[in-house]
Every structure is written in C-alpha cells, then in structure tokens.
Design an enzyme around this catalytic site. Structure first.
Site, mmCIF file in Angstrom:
data_model
loop_
_atom_site.group_PDB
_atom_site.id
_atom_site.type_symbol
_atom_site.label_atom_id
_atom_site.label_comp_id
_atom_site.label_asym_id
_atom_site.label_seq_id
_atom_site.Cartn_x
_atom_site.Cartn_y
_atom_site.Cartn_z
ATOM 1 N N SER A 30 35.637 30.689 39.993
ATOM 2 C CA SER A 30 35.997 31.057 41.257
ATOM 3 C C SER A 30 35.521 32.698 41.541
ATOM 4 O O SER A 30 35.939 33.915 40.859
ATOM 5 C CB SER A 30 37.243 30.957 40.594
ATOM 6 O OG SER A 30 38.043 29.232 41.069
ATOM 7 N N ASP A 97 37.505 40.711 37.257
ATOM 8 C CA ASP A 97 37.388 42.488 37.561
ATOM 9 C C ASP A 97 37.187 43.326 37.147
ATOM 10 O O ASP A 97 36.956 43.972 37.536
ATOM 11 C CB ASP A 97 39.445 41.837 37.891
ATOM 12 C CG ASP A 97 39.769 40.839 38.696
ATOM 13 O OD1 ASP A 97 38.573 40.346 39.846
ATOM 14 O OD2 ASP A 97 40.125 39.818 38.248
ATOM 15 N N GLY A 108 41.752 36.588 36.568
ATOM 16 C CA GLY A 108 43.212 36.782 37.856
ATOM 17 C C GLY A 108 42.856 37.430 38.813
ATOM 18 O O GLY A 108 43.807 37.157 39.979
ATOM 19 N N GLU A 116 40.161 28.809 35.282
ATOM 20 C CA GLU A 116 39.578 29.239 34.573
ATOM 21 C C GLU A 116 39.343 29.521 32.786
ATOM 22 O O GLU A 116 38.510 29.518 31.920
ATOM 23 C CB GLU A 116 39.547 31.071 34.858
ATOM 24 C CG GLU A 116 38.321 30.703 35.920
ATOM 25 C CD GLU A 116 39.350 32.264 37.239
ATOM 26 O OE1 GLU A 116 39.607 32.859 36.527
ATOM 27 O OE2 GLU A 116 38.513 32.363 38.020
HETATM 28 O O1 DER Z 1 40.400 35.090 39.442
HETATM 29 C C1 DER Z 1 39.125 35.687 38.789
HETATM 30 O O2 DER Z 1 39.400 35.856 37.394
HETATM 31 C C2 DER Z 1 37.532 35.888 39.549
HETATM 32 O O3 DER Z 1 36.801 34.903 38.077
HETATM 33 C C3 DER Z 1 37.331 37.282 40.402
HETATM 34 O O4 DER Z 1 38.445 37.225 39.918
HETATM 35 C C4 DER Z 1 35.945 37.244 40.316
HETATM 36 O O5 DER Z 1 35.913 37.939 41.671
HETATM 37 P P1 DER Z 1 34.744 38.542 42.378
HETATM 38 O O6 DER Z 1 33.644 37.805 41.582
HETATM 39 O O7 DER Z 1 35.434 38.329 43.785
HETATM 40 O O8 DER Z 1 34.603 40.139 42.035
#
Ligand code: DER
Length: 259
Positions: A30, A97, A108, A116
C-alpha cells in the site's frame, strides 16, 4: 519531481530484479510508491502477468490491482501444497516510511500495516521499495513515530502504557479533514502514532540490557515485542528480521548521491 522519479526508478528496478516470470503468487503493498510497482507489473507482457495472482494488503491495494487489470486474489484463498500446507507467496512488494542500516522498517504511514505485515510474512521474499528519503542510520530518526494498530475500545489504555514506555506524546491518528474523528483502518481498527527516540539496531546491545541502550533508547526488536504484548494492540509498524528484505533505493547511495 526528483522524488517521484526516484520512486518510479526504485519500483522499476524492484520489478525488474525481483519479479520472476515463473512466479504465480505476488503480494502488493500500500502507499504511493507501490502504485509505480503495479504500473511496472501491468506494463509486462500479458502472457506473463496472466499466470499470476496478486494478493492485496488493503482496500487501496485491492483497487490498484483491479484497475491494472491484474488477477485479484486474497491472502486467505491460497492453494495448499502437496503436504497440505498453505503455499507461501513467491514475492511481496511494499513501501516503507523509514529503513535503517539493518533493513528494519517503520511501516504504517498509510494505515495499512496489519495486512502489510501479514502478506510480507507470508512471502518467500519481501522486497521493500523505498526512495532515498526513507533511509536513516536508525529508525525514528526522520519518521519520528511508530504506527500501532489498536482495537478502538483499548486506545486510551494503550496511550497510557505508551507513555510509561517512554513515548512522549502518543496520539490517536485523526481523519480530519477527510473524516471527522479517528482514522478507521481496513480492519475496523484505530491507529496510534507513538513518538520514540531513535531506535538501536540489535547488534548495538549487550545481553542484560532488557532491550534498552545506556542512553535509554529502545532496541528495535525489544520495543516491537513489548508494544505487541500490550492488551489491545493488533499490530505494530516495526518490520524486522523479515528475511529477504531488500531495500530498493532509487539507485542512489546512502547520501542520496548517484553512485
Ligand atoms: O503504510 C505503509 O507502510 C506504506 O507502505 C507507506 O507508508 C509507504 O508510503 P509511500 O510509498 O507512499 O511513501
């Protein structure tokens, strides 16, 4: 922009290096970087992707797979192998992140961490697709908070426990302005973002330290296990020891420079 092209480059590299045409089960994470992963997969020849089933990690991920015309699967509908055991996914792609030097992750930020982690742990190989902004020597350096998925009825208790564990201002993640009140995850839970001082990497610690360094900072796995043990915590946005994690930066070295 440089960031978007870095994310796109990391996604293209990850799919090129880690999606073998023989694979049949693929996890899709995601967030915004994984959008480029799905674009790169959708651009592959149909006779390759038509043999694959894509497992989502939440509603955004599910809609990405459907919109790309890829076959949608579900984590609970995998076939059994000859020994009657659920087959692992061949590979799972997801963002992060923050990534530390040991490839531990904070995840998250997109509020999808529970599915995930479940999909990542169900895969033989977990490929983290992250641009240069995400790389830090230690977690909680640039991304200051650990996302924690909690049952709504226990949120107040978890906030209190987090303060005892050294989190300064833990907060329930609000949906405003898009939704009044707390963000509700794809699993019907709430999220708490808990600030912590930069976390130690496991090798930094001696045995009798109870998971903390001399400066009082927590070590990644000790804090993750402590948080997970709190009543009402469903999952914690710290990924560690996930064999096969291969942080894909955008071909930039640690300082964000072209090698
Ligand atoms: O929620 C998560 O861990 C997602 O993988 C996400 O935070 C990664 O975010 P981005 O690819 O939009 O930087």
């Amino acid at each position: 922009t440089l960031v978007e092209s870095a994310k796109k480059a990391a996604a293209a590299q990850a799919v090129h290096d880690h999606l073998d045409p023989s694979y049949t089960w693929v996890g899709i994470g995601s967030g915004s970087t994984v959008v480029y992963v799905v674009d790169a997969i959708a651009a592959l020849p149909r006779n390759v992707t038509s043999k694959m089933t894509f497992i989502p990690t939440g509603d955004q991920s599910k809609l990405l797979i459907i919109a790309a015309g890829l076959r949608l699967g579900s984590i609970d509908l995998r076939p059994l192998d000859e020994n009657g055991k659920v087959r692992p996914l061949d590979v799972a792609f997801d963002g992060a992140d923050e990534v530390d030097d040991d490839l531990n992750l904070i995840k998250g930020g997109g509020a999808c961490l529970w599915q995930e982690k479940f999909v990542a742990a169900a895969a033989k190989k977990f490929v983290c697709v992250a641009d240069y902004r995400k790389i830090s020597p230690r977690l909680c350096t640039k991304w200051k908070t650990i996302p924690i998925e909690v049952h709504p009825l226990t949120a107040a208790d978890v906030l209190r426990e987090l303060r005892h564990l050294g989190s300064s201002e833990p907060e329930i993640r609000q949906g405003t302005p898009n939704k009044a009140g707390p963000v509700v995850t794809d699993n019907g839970m709430w999220l708490i973002d808990a600030p912590f001082a930069p976390l130690l990497i496991p090798r930094d610690l001696s045995e009798e330290s109870q998971g903390k360094g001399t400066d009082g900072s927590w070590e990644v796995t000790a804090l993750a296990e402590k948080l997970k043990s709190l009543l009402g915590v469903v999952e914690v946005g710290l990924f560690y020891g996930m064999n096969g994690i291969q942080a894909q930066n955008a071909g930039l070295d640690r300082q964000g420079q072209k090698p």
